[in-house]
Motif scaffolding. Sequence first.
Motif, PDB file in Angstrom:
ATOM      1  N   TRP A  28      12.354   4.609 -39.967  1.00 35.72           N
ATOM      2  CA  TRP A  28      11.822   4.844 -38.548  1.00 35.72           C
ATOM      3  C   TRP A  28      12.355   4.210 -37.454  1.00 35.72           C
ATOM      4  O   TRP A  28      12.890   4.907 -36.361  1.00 35.72           O
ATOM      5  CB  TRP A  28      10.332   4.323 -38.392  1.00 35.72           C
ATOM      6  CG  TRP A  28       9.635   4.885 -37.159  1.00 35.72           C
ATOM      7  CD1 TRP A  28       9.066   3.814 -36.201  1.00 35.72           C
ATOM      8  CD2 TRP A  28       9.414   5.996 -36.563  1.00 35.72           C
ATOM      9  NE1 TRP A  28       8.703   4.534 -35.198  1.00 35.72           N
ATOM     10  CE2 TRP A  28       8.954   5.850 -35.334  1.00 35.72           C
ATOM     11  CE3 TRP A  28       9.875   7.311 -37.189  1.00 35.72           C
ATOM     12  CZ2 TRP A  28       8.820   6.855 -34.399  1.00 35.72           C
ATOM     13  CZ3 TRP A  28       9.615   8.359 -36.060  1.00 35.72           C
ATOM     14  CH2 TRP A  28       8.948   8.242 -34.848  1.00 35.72           C
ATOM     15  N   LYS A  32      13.541   7.226 -34.650  1.00 39.93           N
ATOM     16  CA  LYS A  32      12.671   7.206 -33.479  1.00 39.93           C
ATOM     17  C   LYS A  32      13.446   7.409 -32.197  1.00 39.93           C
ATOM     18  O   LYS A  32      14.759   7.087 -32.394  1.00 39.93           O
ATOM     19  CB  LYS A  32      11.618   5.918 -33.385  1.00 39.93           C
ATOM     20  CG  LYS A  32      12.245   4.784 -32.977  1.00 39.93           C
ATOM     21  CD  LYS A  32      11.277   3.573 -32.925  1.00 39.93           C
ATOM     22  CE  LYS A  32      12.230   2.146 -32.872  1.00 39.93           C
ATOM     23  NZ  LYS A  32      11.370   1.111 -32.914  1.00 39.93           N
ATOM     24  N   HIS A  42       8.628  12.524 -35.940  1.00 37.17           N
ATOM     25  CA  HIS A  42       7.118  11.849 -35.724  1.00 37.17           C
ATOM     26  C   HIS A  42       6.970  11.398 -37.055  1.00 37.17           C
ATOM     27  O   HIS A  42       7.309  11.656 -38.323  1.00 37.17           O
ATOM     28  CB  HIS A  42       6.218  13.034 -35.368  1.00 37.17           C
ATOM     29  CG  HIS A  42       6.521  13.743 -34.305  1.00 37.17           C
ATOM     30  ND1 HIS A  42       5.766  13.023 -32.980  1.00 37.17           N
ATOM     31  CD2 HIS A  42       7.073  14.692 -33.815  1.00 37.17           C
ATOM     32  CE1 HIS A  42       6.299  13.886 -32.047  1.00 37.17           C
ATOM     33  NE2 HIS A  42       6.890  14.863 -32.663  1.00 37.17           N
ATOM     34  N   ARG A  43       6.179  10.117 -37.196  1.00 35.05           N
ATOM     35  CA  ARG A  43       5.732   9.541 -38.468  1.00 35.05           C
ATOM     36  C   ARG A  43       4.389   9.995 -38.847  1.00 35.05           C
ATOM     37  O   ARG A  43       3.682  10.106 -37.882  1.00 35.05           O
ATOM     38  CB  ARG A  43       5.790   8.112 -38.515  1.00 35.05           C
ATOM     39  CG  ARG A  43       6.264   7.468 -37.389  1.00 35.05           C
ATOM     40  CD  ARG A  43       6.667   5.883 -37.491  1.00 35.05           C
ATOM     41  NE  ARG A  43       5.553   5.288 -36.812  1.00 35.05           N
ATOM     42  CZ  ARG A  43       4.784   4.175 -37.043  1.00 35.05           C
ATOM     43  NH1 ARG A  43       5.068   3.404 -38.441  1.00 35.05           N
ATOM     44  NH2 ARG A  43       4.101   3.439 -36.417  1.00 35.05           N
TER      45      ARG A  43
END
Length: 132
Positions: A28, A32, A42-43
């Motif tokens: 991430w 990001k 998006h996570r």
Amino acid sequence: MIIKYNPKLKELARELRRNATKSEVRLWQKLKRDQMHGYDFHRQKPIDEYIVDFFCNRLRLAIEVDGYSHEILEVWERDVKKNNRLNELGIQVLRFSDAQVLKDMDNVLRVIEEYIFQFEANGNTPPSIPPS
């Protein structure tokens, strides 16, 4: 494109974001804020009846980071079913193991970049990914 999902998954997705694995956190950090060639990821994104670890709508790309539990036959079979459903929705899936993310991040990022370069070369059409 609007992607529908089961609203019951929204809270589970929040929980998964709060309890991310070490490998998910590390990946991430690289995805990001549009760091990956300006693409918005998006996570823990709910899609249909599933939650994917990372997702970019514009690329039609889901990225999954699999821990050791994914080596169990039943979990592997669920992963195949999930991949097939996502592919039916026009979403390609890249899968990496925890170990790949933690020990070989450069190559993980190269694979994602190669997908992006193929996407752009194909006139913003998702390239097909051979089944893993």
